[in-house]
Design a protein around this motif. Structure first.
Motif, PDB file in Angstrom:
ATOM      1  N   ASP A 140      -5.366  -7.603   8.612  1.00 14.51           N
ATOM      2  CA  ASP A 140      -4.420  -7.461   9.718  1.00 14.51           C
ATOM      3  C   ASP A 140      -3.138  -6.823   9.183  1.00 14.51           C
ATOM      4  N   ALA A 141      -3.208  -5.535   8.867  1.00 11.71           N
ATOM      5  CA  ALA A 141      -2.120  -4.875   8.149  1.00 11.71           C
ATOM      6  C   ALA A 141      -1.562  -3.674   8.900  1.00 11.71           C
ATOM      7  N   TRP A 142      -0.373  -3.285   8.475  1.00  9.98           N
ATOM      8  CA  TRP A 142       0.315  -2.074   8.954  1.00  9.98           C
ATOM      9  C   TRP A 142       0.752  -1.313   7.709  1.00  9.98           C
ATOM     10  N   VAL A 143       0.515  -0.002   7.712  1.00 12.00           N
ATOM     11  CA  VAL A 143       0.776   0.828   6.538  1.00 12.00           C
ATOM     12  C   VAL A 143       1.976   1.727   6.794  1.00 12.00           C
ATOM     13  N   TRP A 144       2.956   1.709   5.863  1.00 10.30           N
ATOM     14  CA  TRP A 144       4.103   2.609   5.948  1.00 10.30           C
ATOM     15  C   TRP A 144       3.656   3.948   5.390  1.00 10.30           C
ATOM     16  N   ASP A 145       3.311   4.855   6.262  1.00 15.30           N
ATOM     17  CA  ASP A 145       2.875   6.186   5.847  1.00 15.30           C
ATOM     18  C   ASP A 145       3.159   7.134   7.000  1.00 15.30           C
ATOM     19  N   VAL A 146       4.109   8.013   6.805  1.00 15.66           N
ATOM     20  CA  VAL A 146       4.553   8.906   7.870  1.00 15.66           C
ATOM     21  C   VAL A 146       3.434   9.840   8.331  1.00 15.66           C
ATOM     22  N   TYR A 147       2.451  10.101   7.474  1.00 13.55           N
ATOM     23  CA  TYR A 147       1.402  11.060   7.817  1.00 13.55           C
ATOM     24  C   TYR A 147       0.152  10.422   8.425  1.00 13.55           C
ATOM     25  N   ARG A 148       0.098   9.091   8.511  1.00 10.76           N
ATOM     26  CA  ARG A 148      -1.031   8.401   9.150  1.00 10.76           C
ATOM     27  C   ARG A 148      -0.798   8.314  10.641  1.00 10.76           C
ATOM     28  N   THR A 149      -1.802   8.648  11.418  1.00  8.03           N
ATOM     29  CA  THR A 149      -1.674   8.478  12.871  1.00  8.03           C
ATOM     30  C   THR A 149      -2.001   7.045  13.273  1.00  8.03           C
ATOM     31  N   VAL A 179       3.930  -6.163   1.238  1.00  9.35           N
ATOM     32  CA  VAL A 179       3.212  -5.842   0.007  1.00  9.35           C
ATOM     33  C   VAL A 179       3.611  -4.441  -0.413  1.00  9.35           C
ATOM     34  N   GLU A 180       4.048  -4.332  -1.659  1.00 11.46           N
ATOM     35  CA  GLU A 180       4.481  -3.039  -2.175  1.00 11.46           C
ATOM     36  C   GLU A 180       3.665  -2.700  -3.414  1.00 11.46           C
ATOM     37  N   THR A 181       3.031  -1.529  -3.379  1.00  5.87           N
ATOM     38  CA  THR A 181       2.314  -1.010  -4.539  1.00  5.87           C
ATOM     39  C   THR A 181       3.027   0.257  -4.988  1.00  5.87           C
ATOM     40  N   GLU A 182       2.529   0.886  -6.034  1.00  5.27           N
ATOM     41  CA  GLU A 182       3.186   2.108  -6.491  1.00  5.27           C
ATOM     42  C   GLU A 182       3.025   3.255  -5.511  1.00  5.27           C
ATOM     43  N   ARG A 183       2.058   3.170  -4.608  1.00  6.63           N
ATOM     44  CA  ARG A 183       1.813   4.277  -3.675  1.00  6.63           C
ATOM     45  C   ARG A 183       2.145   3.968  -2.229  1.00  6.63           C
ATOM     46  N   ARG A 184       2.103   2.701  -1.830  1.00  5.49           N
ATOM     47  CA  ARG A 184       2.264   2.376  -0.419  1.00  5.49           C
ATOM     48  C   ARG A 184       3.074   1.101  -0.239  1.00  5.49           C
ATOM     49  N   PHE A 185       3.497   0.937   1.003  1.00  8.81           N
ATOM     50  CA  PHE A 185       4.224  -0.240   1.462  1.00  8.81           C
ATOM     51  C   PHE A 185       3.440  -0.761   2.663  1.00  8.81           C
ATOM     52  N   TYR A 186       3.121  -2.061   2.669  1.00  7.24           N
ATOM     53  CA  TYR A 186       2.305  -2.644   3.735  1.00  7.24           C
ATOM     54  C   TYR A 186       2.996  -3.867   4.315  1.00  7.24           C
ATOM     55  N   LEU A 187       2.666  -4.150   5.547  1.00  5.10           N
ATOM     56  CA  LEU A 187       2.928  -5.438   6.169  1.00  5.10           C
ATOM     57  C   LEU A 187       1.551  -6.041   6.405  1.00  5.10           C
ATOM     58  N   ALA A 188       1.389  -7.346   6.212  1.00  8.10           N
ATOM     59  CA  ALA A 188       0.072  -7.960   6.392  1.00  8.10           C
ATOM     60  C   ALA A 188       0.223  -9.423   6.766  1.00  8.10           C
ATOM     61  N   ASN A 189      -0.830  -9.962   7.371  1.00 10.11           N
ATOM     62  CA  ASN A 189      -0.838 -11.381   7.701  1.00 10.11           C
ATOM     63  C   ASN A 189      -1.657 -12.202   6.713  1.00 10.11           C
ATOM     64  N   SER A 190      -2.463 -11.536   5.899  1.00 14.82           N
ATOM     65  CA  SER A 190      -3.253 -12.218   4.887  1.00 14.82           C
ATOM     66  C   SER A 190      -3.306 -11.324   3.652  1.00 14.82           C
TER      67      SER A 190
END
Length: 108
Positions: free
Chosen positions: A63-72, A32-43
């Protein structure tokens, strides 16, 4: 910290994030790609809505994963995104998995 040190740090963080993405992409069904983030998700639930003549998108991911270098913590149970920009949702084709040669070469 010099500008070069900062640039090297950011490059290292991006590389670590890419490696993590490569390790987890097979666990998910959608990109899933939005103007601010890139996600992986199962639903993914994508709803186009309107208010006062304006169209917006209400996206719920589970059940997602967020592409964000600054998120721990990049793994999240639920994500809700409201956006007025386009949203791109693609199902991950298992044959399209991103793989890198073990020796790091690009085959040239």
């Amino acid at each position: 910290m010099s500008a070069e040190d900062l640039e090297n740090y950011e490059t290292d963080m991006e590389l670590q994030l890419y490696r993590e993405y490569k390790d987890v992409v097979n666990l998910f069904t959608y990109v899933v790609e939005t103007e601010r983030r890139f996600y992986l998700a199962n639903s993914v639930d994508l709803q186009a809505r309107s208010a006062d003549g304006e169209v917006y998108f209400d996206v719920t991911l589970n059940d997602a994963w967020v592409w964000d270098v600054y998120r721990t913590a990049r793994f999240v149970k639920n994500v809700r995104v409201i956006t007025f920009k386009d949203v791109n949702v693609e199902e991950i084709a298992k044959s399209d998995e991103l793989t890198m040669p073990r020796d790091g070469s690009l085959g040239n």
